[in-house]
Design a protein around this motif. Structure first.
Motif, PDB file in Angstrom:
ATOM      1  N   ASP A 199      45.560 -76.878 -15.185  1.00 25.34           N
ATOM      2  CA  ASP A 199      46.831 -76.903 -15.904  1.00 25.34           C
ATOM      3  C   ASP A 199      46.907 -75.772 -16.924  1.00 25.34           C
ATOM      4  O   ASP A 199      47.966 -75.182 -17.131  1.00 25.34           O
ATOM      5  N   LEU A 200      45.780 -75.490 -17.557  1.00 24.80           N
ATOM      6  CA  LEU A 200      45.728 -74.456 -18.589  1.00 24.80           C
ATOM      7  C   LEU A 200      44.443 -73.661 -18.437  1.00 24.80           C
ATOM      8  O   LEU A 200      43.368 -74.240 -18.255  1.00 24.80           O
ATOM      9  N   ILE A 201      44.561 -72.333 -18.503  1.00 26.74           N
ATOM     10  CA  ILE A 201      43.394 -71.460 -18.633  1.00 26.74           C
ATOM     11  C   ILE A 201      43.491 -70.784 -19.991  1.00 26.74           C
ATOM     12  O   ILE A 201      44.489 -70.136 -20.308  1.00 26.74           O
ATOM     13  N   ARG A 217      49.344 -73.610 -14.776  1.00 26.75           N
ATOM     14  CA  ARG A 217      50.695 -73.763 -15.315  1.00 26.75           C
ATOM     15  C   ARG A 217      50.896 -72.869 -16.534  1.00 26.75           C
ATOM     16  O   ARG A 217      51.975 -72.302 -16.730  1.00 26.75           O
ATOM     17  N   GLU A 218      49.848 -72.733 -17.360  1.00 27.91           N
ATOM     18  CA  GLU A 218      49.929 -71.925 -18.572  1.00 27.91           C
ATOM     19  C   GLU A 218      48.630 -71.158 -18.781  1.00 27.91           C
ATOM     20  O   GLU A 218      47.562 -71.592 -18.339  1.00 27.91           O
ATOM     21  N   VAL A 219      48.746 -70.030 -19.474  1.00 28.81           N
ATOM     22  CA  VAL A 219      47.590 -69.240 -19.904  1.00 28.81           C
ATOM     23  C   VAL A 219      47.709 -69.034 -21.406  1.00 28.81           C
ATOM     24  O   VAL A 219      48.761 -68.589 -21.894  1.00 28.81           O
ATOM     25  N   ALA A 228      44.468 -83.784 -18.208  1.00 31.27           N
ATOM     26  CA  ALA A 228      44.685 -82.396 -17.792  1.00 31.27           C
ATOM     27  C   ALA A 228      43.379 -81.731 -17.386  1.00 31.27           C
ATOM     28  O   ALA A 228      42.284 -82.129 -17.797  1.00 31.27           O
ATOM     29  N   ALA A 229      43.510 -80.679 -16.572  1.00 30.56           N
ATOM     30  CA  ALA A 229      42.374 -79.846 -16.165  1.00 30.56           C
ATOM     31  C   ALA A 229      42.501 -78.497 -16.863  1.00 30.56           C
ATOM     32  O   ALA A 229      43.520 -77.814 -16.723  1.00 30.56           O
ATOM     33  N   VAL A 230      41.467 -78.114 -17.612  1.00 26.15           N
ATOM     34  CA  VAL A 230      41.497 -76.909 -18.442  1.00 26.15           C
ATOM     35  C   VAL A 230      40.266 -76.073 -18.153  1.00 26.15           C
ATOM     36  O   VAL A 230      39.182 -76.613 -17.895  1.00 26.15           O
TER      37      VAL A 230
END
Length: 506
Positions: free
Chosen positions: A428-430, A453-455, A361-363
């Protein structure tokens, strides 16, 4: 002459005070409990003021949830008997533990409605209770602490006589301390209370990992004459020699002009090496020009070490690929770290339960500090993933750069979050853990434009979280999960972790 009022106490409001009315005027009353009748001394306000502030000095009809205050110096009733003000920092100490959390939950829900414009009841949240409420969770589950001994960090003023002191709420008066019962035992029971810190104006105490050793950062008074400075150093060396638990003492000196690079930190008289100096494939500390500050600080090690070590919680070996992710972080005692002894594990566990971070994943971790959540995300994303860790404070960012120097999936940026919004795309997520002021509209706009996709939003201030949540939800983001934790027992503060999912159009 100070005016004393008889008041029927209304609901708890944000900020640690209850709302009452006197002849049509709002009175914000501290040290009360909703439903009580009290006598309260007016501490602020005159005939033309829109509202007054007051402290309870006598309880005429007590709540069933009132108890004897856990800290004598913070008790408004005993303070009144001794003709002084109560120290700040334990404004809920007269309320039973469970009812404190109940009141905090009510304040949180009211704040979401008043500022955020949404009702918690209307959100489809996966709450175990099933009653549509958000319950503030206790995190002191390892003993009947009554909200005591949780602070691993505490800051004290120094009186003219050299005693460690604290101030009452909205007052500059200094009240001498004999201990600090909210602090972990290694601080509360140390030899710092009763010691003369004459020549200093502030002392910060740190018990890294809630362990037995204490680190002191002693801030010398501006303009302190050299003989007085040397006398202070000699007394600090004696304090260190007589109290084995005081492992490290660092002297902080403020300067009106920027400090030369060779004058910051390290052992006495030596230059501190930049902690971001170690370079690696994963820790690229890109220092952007920082605005000039009128007040710079140099640090001198009087005894022991310049740094402390904090453990990094990990959800467990089954959580993901943890190879190469450090288990602890070395930071400077003045750098930000969660102050509750159970906060790191509590918050990481909440993040792990809510967010989806598969391998690869990329975060992006914004306001990342020394890397608490970065380590969690890097462990889950693994070597095939990527984590961008952004922190504006140079010291914390340097600690993160060193921490992740052998983690190729981590990139550390020392920069204001607002300056790196164009780096957030394709995540994908911050994750963000901003200061009490919150992220603000510019950052929220940048996060929305990045379309993750999500925070995951970690907050220590309900009002700024409500404002930012409103901004996200107005753009179609769904509040998918929320937990609130009592990370500041016996105070009105609380911590929340919220998960937002992207609008369906994405």
């Amino acid at each position: 002459m100070t005016q004393t009022l008889t008041l029927d106490i209304g609901p708890m409001a944000h900020g640690g005070h209850c709302v009452a009315r006197y002849e049509g005027r709002v009175v914000f009353v501290r040290h009360a409990i909703p439903g009580e009748t009290v006598r309260a001394r007016v501490t602020e306000g005159g005939p033309g003021a829109k509202y007054w502030r007051a402290d309870v000095v006598e309880v005429l009809s007590a709540s069933d949830y009132r108890r004897r205050h856990i800290w004598k110096l913070a008790d408004s009733l005993r303070a009144h008997e001794n003709d002084r003000l109560p120290v700040g920092g334990a404004e809920f100490g007269h309320i039973t533990d469970q009812h404190q959390r109940r009141l905090k939950g009510q304040v949180f829900r009211d704040t979401m409605q008043r500022i955020g414009g949404f009702s918690i009841h209307d959100q489809r949240l996966p709450l175990a209770s099933g009653d549509g409420e958000v319950h503030v969770q206790d995190v002191l589950s390892d003993g009947p602490y009554h909200g005591l001994h949780w602070r691993t960090r505490a800051s004290f003023a120094v009186s003219a006589e050299g005693s460690l002191s604290m101030k009452p709420h909205r007052s500059n008066e200094l009240i001498e301390l004999r201990g600090m019962p909210l602090a972990v035992g290694s601080i509360h029971e140390s030899g710092i209370f009763g010691f003369s810190f004459a020549g200093a104006d502030r002392v910060d105490a740190v018990a890294a990992g809630a362990g037995p050793q204490v680190t002191l950062v002693v801030h010398e008074r501006t303009g302190l004459p050299q003989p007085d400075r040397e006398a202070l150093i000699q007394r600090l060396l004696q304090l260190h020699a007589r109290n084995p638990e005081i492992a490290n003492i660092v002297l902080a000196t403020s300067h009106p002009e920027p400090v030369p690079s060779g004058a910051r930190g390290g052992a006495r008289g030596s230059a501190r090496r930049g902690r971001g100096g170690r370079s690696g494939p994963g820790a690229r500390a890109q220092d952007l020009p920082a605005p000039a500050r009128p007040d710079q600080v140099s640090y001198e090690v009087v005894a022991g070490s310049r740094t402390v070590t904090e453990p990094l919680p990990q959800p467990g070996p089954s959580a993901g690929a943890w190879d190469g992710v450090p288990a602890e972080v070395v930071i400077r005692p003045e750098d930000f770290w969660q102050i509750h002894r159970n906060a790191p594990s509590c918050l990481v566990s909440a993040a792990h339960k809510m967010a989806q971070v598969p391998e690869g994943a990329a975060v992006a971790d914004l306001y990342a500090g020394a890397g608490l959540f970065t380590a969690w995300a890097a462990g889950l994303a693994g070597p095939t993933g990527s984590v961008l860790s952004v922190e504006g404070a140079p010291g914390s960012s340097a600690s993160a750069a060193e921490l992740f120097s052998e983690s190729p999936q981590v990139e550390v940026l020392q920069a204001p979050v607002e300056s790196v919004l164009d780096r957030l795309a394709r995540r994908d997520l911050i994750l963000l853990d901003p200061p009490r002021t919150g992220a603000g509209e510019r950052v929220i706009t940048g996060i929305d434009a990045a379309a993750p996709r999500e925070v995951l939003y970690v907050s220590c201030e309900p009002s700024s979280f409500a404002r930012d949540a409103k901004s996200l939800m107005s753009r179609g983001w769904e509040l998918a999960d929320l937990e609130v934790f009592d990370l500041y027992p016996n105070t009105h503060h609380m911590e929340s972790v919220a998960l937002f999912r992207a609008p369906r159009r994405r």
